[in-house]
Design an enzyme around this catalytic site. Structure first.
Site, PDB file in Angstrom:
ATOM      1  N   ASP A   1       0.820  -1.204   0.000  1.00 41.08           N
ATOM      2  CA  ASP A   1       0.000   0.000   0.000  1.00 41.08           C
ATOM      3  C   ASP A   1       0.860   1.263   0.000  1.00 41.08           C
ATOM      4  O   ASP A   1       2.005   1.225  -0.452  1.00 41.08           O
ATOM      5  CB  ASP A   1      -0.958  -0.046   1.207  1.00 41.08           C
ATOM      6  CG  ASP A   1      -2.310   0.570   0.902  1.00 41.08           C
ATOM      7  OD1 ASP A   1      -2.331   1.767   0.558  1.00 41.08           O
ATOM      8  OD2 ASP A   1      -3.336  -0.125   0.998  1.00 41.08           O
TER       9      ASP A   1
ATOM     10  N   HIS B   1      -4.117   6.001   2.964  1.00 43.98           N
ATOM     11  CA  HIS B   1      -4.734   4.774   2.460  1.00 43.98           C
ATOM     12  C   HIS B   1      -4.144   3.528   3.118  1.00 43.98           C
ATOM     13  O   HIS B   1      -4.867   2.649   3.586  1.00 43.98           O
ATOM     14  CB  HIS B   1      -4.543   4.749   0.943  1.00 43.98           C
ATOM     15  CG  HIS B   1      -5.322   3.713   0.202  1.00 43.98           C
ATOM     16  ND1 HIS B   1      -4.857   2.430   0.021  1.00 43.98           N
ATOM     17  CD2 HIS B   1      -6.518   3.771  -0.429  1.00 43.98           C
ATOM     18  CE1 HIS B   1      -5.751   1.749  -0.691  1.00 43.98           C
ATOM     19  NE2 HIS B   1      -6.762   2.543  -0.977  1.00 43.98           N
TER      20      HIS B   1
ATOM     21  N   SER C   1     -10.903  -1.062  -1.953  1.00 44.96           N
ATOM     22  CA  SER C   1      -9.692  -0.972  -1.132  1.00 44.96           C
ATOM     23  C   SER C   1      -9.988  -1.262   0.334  1.00 44.96           C
ATOM     24  O   SER C   1      -9.142  -1.775   1.054  1.00 44.96           O
ATOM     25  CB  SER C   1      -9.104   0.442  -1.204  1.00 44.96           C
ATOM     26  OG  SER C   1      -8.462   0.659  -2.413  1.00 44.96           O
TER      27      SER C   1
END
Ligand SMILES: *[C@@H]1O[C@H](CO)[C@@H](O)[C@H](O)[C@H]1NC(C)=O
Ligand SMILES: *[C@@H]1O[C@H](CO)[C@@H](O)[C@H](O)[C@H]1NC(C)=O
Length: 741
Positions: A137, A202, A528
């Site tokens: 990520d 994220h 995600s």
């Protein structure tokens, strides 16, 4: 047309955070990944061979064009080459494939209770603390409360990974046991930090969803309040940073991360990265996941955010658990009061209490700077509006590019009412008062604005409201599988709408100009976010069944999923696969559809991949002609069945041979229940499976006969093996692939 494109663009920025690849205006040389025959025996000689292959290109300084060597799991290298040179290399005998390096994009509190894994669920803490989850990520926030290591001992003995230097932080602990970054071109990203630090948010969000420690009283502005935690709060986290703020996620970095994670000893890999997909033997996520699978590691990946378009599912390799996004039973809405006393409702997280009873209301077009900007001012785009006409007002805009709230605020506006007809099921976080309404409400607001000389309105602070669930998110990518008509994808659905998890302190909540909101936790939506929920479920199952193969874990998760309804989601299994993940049941599935790497190889041969590309994937010689089974069979022991019918044939027959392994009670018997959609005939032989010991295998044959179908995009049936203790459910779907050609 222009509208829907803009709307989709806006959503991507919100959900998947589009990265703009740079390098398009650099020299004509590009990065390529070159795969060589045979797998490495020793790193030193593999590297020497890479240099010598490169040196054979005339007029090339090999050490200059060489970027990175993959020598542990793959025999490959990354290099900067001209198109001509790449072509030359691909025709060389020892080279199996040359693929251009591409850049991909990134695709709680309540969510675990909602899918039935409450904090009180049975856990095996000792085994769980031996589970290591690898997350590919944007990096991680080591000081986040989600990664505190209270009560955890030193990393498991099998762990061989490490921690790269963290700019300002002490680095790893007994929770966050690995953190590395991959940027093999070594080019500094001006908007990022050359460390595993997450400047984006994220990666912090996905890894805390997967395995975050318990953090009581987490919320975003008091919304979604509760204890934030991952599925396996005692498991260890290893972050592999492969996504960068400016350039996105490069294939050559992803491949390097796979090599590292497999060698380091992770148990599960979670990848919330999507975008492009090549064939199963050349796509780097597919190739990396295949090698992970061979080492006993299940790769869980996001299905993509390109829904509701059909045929859009990504990361669809047969050995990957492909995860769609579903909604849970709450949403975040704001009331809008109009000057005429009417109240309407919009969606989004708006943290602001109004200071006045009402504000003057104008449309974007009313505030146009000039006749030339009148069209773009309808979307409230930057530079289109006159600040004098915006100041002190609420502005009504069509959804264009993301960030109308920021544009209006910068011009002195009070807030924004945004009209959109797409993606109304997830709540974006706003940096100024704003909400999103659908076009039928929009019509009413417009009518009101035209009926009044001085229209006014006010947007109230958002509140949590209960809604019906589950359902599949509009943005979640749909099947059918563009990679093969013989495999149903996505595999499973998991929560991916408005998920609360940890966030980075290095970015405001929206990243938009003028945003001064920061928070330890935030809400995000996307596949995600659903991917780490399924990854967490896989880690949870693994903590009870540490010796299971990746295919067995995957099967357990799929056959125990909670069925979802085609009355809610018209695209049925193309939207939700086997259904909503149900971790508690997945730990005891009764039977599993297990597979080894040769079964997958056989499937690839059957799919028409040639011997040389299949050999390159496996790293050893394979002769496909000896492996192809009889015609009409799908040649894979998959927990779901999909038949592509031929419209010119009446009817089409599909044969599915399956073998299940008994992982439940030693002495047990299962009876088949078949659910058949109209126009389809399904038979199973035998109808009863009896077992006398654990790990015993039993085979059966399913024959599906289907007539050409009219109108429907998918017909859904199922095969359920039932014992007094277990329900083992496999969706059986029929569709017409020609519709999607
Ligand atoms: C590291 O510390 C320096 C000085 O205190 C600060 O300017 C910088 O922003 C910090 N970097 C990060 C990633 O926190
Ligand atoms: C628009 O939103 C309102 C309020 O949420 C809802 O009741 C209505 O059904 C929606 N209309 C359409 C066409 O989606």
């Amino acid at each position: 047309m222009a509208f829907s494109f803009l709307a989709i663009l806006a959503l991507w920025i919100h959900i998947s955070f589009v990265f703009v690849p740079f390098g398009t205006n650099m020299s004509s040389d590009d990065f390529y990944i070159v795969f060589l025959k045979d797998h490495p025996t020793n790193e030193e000689s593999a590297f020497q061979r890479h240099i010598s292959v490169l040196s054979s290109l005339n007029g090339r300084d090999a050490t200059e064009s060489h970027v990175y060597s993959y020598t542990k799991i793959f025999n490959a290298f990354a290099a900067k080459l001209s198109q001509n040179e790449a072509q030359k290399l691909s025709s060389m005998d020892e080279v199996v494939s040359v693929i251009p390096n591409r850049y991909r994009k990134l695709h709680t509190t309540r969510s675990w209770e909602f899918i039935g894994l409450p904090a009180t669920a049975k856990r095996r803490l000792k085994v769980e603390s031996n589970i290591i989850v690898g997350v590919f990520d944007t990096g991680i926030t080591p000081q986040s409360k989600s990664f505190k290591d209270d009560g955890l001992g030193p990393p498991p003995a099998k762990w061989k990974g490490s921690c790269h230097h963290f700019a300002n932080f002490s680095g790893c602990n007994n929770k966050l046991i690995g953190a590395r970054y991959f940027k093999v071109d070594k080019v500094r990203d001006p908007n990022d930090i050359m460390s595993p630090i997450d400047v984006h948010g994220h990666g912090t969000h996905t890894s805390s969803t997967l395995a975050g420690s318990l953090v009581p009283d987490a919320s975003l502005f008091g919304l979604a309040r509760g204890t934030a935690r991952g599925a396996v709060p005692s498991a260890r986290v290893a972050m592999y940073k492969v996504c960068w703020a400016t350039s996105g996620c490069a294939d050559m970095d992803i491949l390097a991360a796979f090599e590292a994670a497999i060698s380091d000893g992770v148990d599960i890999i979670s990848i919330s990265i999507g975008g492009l997909t090549g064939g199963y033997t050349t796509d780097v996520i597919s190739v990396g996941a295949f090698h992970a699978m061979r080492k006993g590691i299940l790769t869980v990946a996001s299905a993509g955010n390109d829904g509701p378009n059909l045929n859009s599912v990504a990361n669809h390799a047969p050995w990957v658990l492909t995860v769609a996004a579903s909604g849970i039973d709450r949403e975040f809405r704001s009331k809008v009061l109009l000057g005429n006393g009417r109240t309407v409702s919009g969606i989004g997280v708006n943290a602001f209490d109004p200071k006045q009873k009402l504000y003057p209301l104008a449309t974007g077009a009313d505030t146009a700077k000039s006749a030339d900007t009148r069209e773009s001012s309808r979307y409230c785009t930057e530079g289109s509006m006159d600040p004098r006409k915006v100041k002190g007002k609420l502005v009504y805009c069509q959804l264009g590019t993301w960030g109308a709230d920021s544009v209006v605020k910068e011009l002195g506006g009070i807030g924004t009412i945004i009209e959109s007809d797409q993606f109304l099921d997830s709540a974006p976080v706003f940096m100024a008062p704003a909400t999103i309404v659908n076009s039928s409400i929009g019509k009413n607001i417009n009518k009101y604005m035209h009926s009044e000389r001085l229209p006014s309105a006010v947007i109230y602070k958002s509140q949590e409201v209960k809604i019906k669930a589950p359902f599949i998110a509009s943005f979640s990518s749909r099947g059918p599988n563009p990679g093969t008509k013989r495999l149903l994808k996505p595999d499973i659905a998991a929560p991916g709408i408005d998920i609360l998890a940890s966030y980075t302190p290095l970015k405001s909540l929206t990243g938009l100009k003028g945003d001064t909101q920061y928070s330890e936790f935030t809400l995000m939506s996307g596949t995600s976010m659903s991917c780490p929920h399924a990854g967490g479920a896989a880690a949870y199952v693994k903590s009870f069944r540490p010796d299971w193969t990746p295919s067995a874990i995957k099967s357990a998760i799929m056959t125990t999923a909670r069925p979802m309804s085609s009355k809610v989601d018209r695209e049925a299994e193309f939207a939700y696969g086997a259904g909503q993940v149900n971790p508690k049941r997945a730990r005891s599935p009764g039977l599993v559809y297990d597979m080894d790497d040769m079964s997958y190889i056989q499937f690839l041969c059957h799919e028409g991949y040639n011997s040389s590309s299949v050999s390159s994937l496996l790293g050893q010689q394979v002769n496909c002609s000896t492996l192809i089974p009889a015609n009409g069979e799908d040649a894979i022991n998959y927990p779901t069945m999909q038949l592509g019918i031929k419209s010119d044939q009446e009817p089409t027959t599909g044969v599915f041979r399956r073998t299940v392994t008994n992982v439940g009670q030693a002495i047990s018997a299962y009876n088949a229940t078949i659910r058949t959609p109209k126009g389809v005939d399904i038979t199973v032989k035998p109808m009863t499976l009896s077992f006398t010991r654990a790990m015993q295998k039993r085979s059966f044959k399913v024959v599906v006969k289907a007539k050409p179908m009219s109108n429907a995009i998918i017909l859904s049936g199922s095969l359920i093996w039932k014992s007094p203790r277990h329900v083992v459910r496999s969706p059986i779907v029929v569709y017409d692939p020609q519709v999607f050609d």
